[in-house]
Design a protein around this motif. Structure first.
Motif: not given
Ligand SMILES: Nc1ncnc2c1ncn2[C@@H]1O[C@H](COP(=O)(O)OP(=O)(O)O)[C@@H](O)[C@H]1O
Ligand SMILES: [Mg+2]
Length: 264
Positions: A52, A55, A78
């Motif tokens: 991630v 993000k 996710y």
């Protein structure tokens, strides 16, 4: 109120981050709300392992410095919607962060989660103390190698000076074939040496390295998936089932597997 568990080891590279990510994912797969906290300031890792890192907007230092709220720095996984990661900072004068800062973040998260898992940096210096002082329980990770076991022993000794509710042991990277060949210490030998409660064993499994390359936690039904399931049940339900890493190497087929494994 969440259980606040630190994953620590003393020695680096024994699998703390791997276990933090996969234990978190396994608990989340049971519907529990889990926050993973990376406090290896400057050497962020957990966001990469979880896949991630793209993000990341805010990190733990932003939370501590008041630039954002804890919620804003959490990144949702996710695969499991009840799993979140709070990344550590990429660069920062880490000395200015204290155990009290980490404790405030952890206690804040503890209000909305069932588990806060704290991924501790290697070593037994400031980063270690910061992580442990924010937790109420500790899991010490070791591999079956002497250097890691000795470090785990030192860590258990240091942990006694903290007011923790519990300390327990996870043995990672266990090779059942080598144990049967008497080339690796058995899980029983290691827990007897350390005289600590064993909550799980995780086999050496290529899927773990592959999964880290891909970013994300293990998904396929596999040996280590079963081992993580037992670990999560032992932690959450207080069961006492330890994955037998030697099982698949026993019997005629097991003997064949052992021979093949040695030839690779
Ligand atoms: N059970 C396992 N089987 C195979 N590889 C593993 C296992 N556990 C960890 N690894 C690998 O070992 C390396 C170090 O793991 P990591 O979780 O980063 O350790 P730490 O956080 O303690 O430094 C990683 O490359 C990871 O993929
Ligand atoms: Mg790590």
């Amino acid at each position: 109120m969440a259980r606040k568990i630190v994953l620590t080891s003393g020695k680096g590279g024994v699998g703390k981050t791997t276990i933090c990510a996969n234990l978190g994912a396994t608990l989340a797969s049971k519907g529990l709300r889990v926050a993973l906290l990376d406090i290896d300031i400057g050497l962020n890792n957990l966001d990469v392992v979880m896949g991630v890192e793209n993000k990341v907007v805010y990190d733990i230092v932003d939370v501590i410095s008041g630039k954002c709220r804890a919620k804003q720095a959490l990144i949702q996984d996710y695969k499991y919607p009840s799993l979140y990661v709070m990344p550590s900072a990429h660069t920062y004068l880490k000395e200015s962060i204290t155990g009290e800062h980490i404790k405030i973040v952890v206690d804040n998260l503890a209000e909305t989660f069932d588990y806060v898992l704290i991924d501790c940096p290697a070593g037994i210096d400031l980063g270690f103390h910061r992580a442990v002082s924010a937790a109420s329980e500790a899991i010490v990770v070791t591999t079956p190698h002497i250097s890691a076991i000795r470090d785990a022993d030192k860590v258990f000794t240091i942990l006694r000076s903290y007011n923790l509710i519990s300390t327990s042991l996870v043995i990672n990277r266990v090779r059942g074939d080598l144990i049967l060949e008497k080339e690796m210490l058995s899980v029983d030998d290691i827990s007897k040496l350390l005289k600590e409660k064993l909550v799980g064993t995780i086999p050496e499994d290529d899927e773990i390295s592959t999964m880290i390359l891909e970013g994300g936690t293990i998904s396929r039904i596999s040996e280590c998936r079963m081992a993580f399931d037992m670990l999560a049940n032992n932690i959450h339900f207080g069961t006492d089932l330890i994955y037998d890493c030697t099982h698949k190497y026993k019997g005629i087929m097991g003997g064949l597997r052992r021979t093949l494994k040695r030839k690779i």
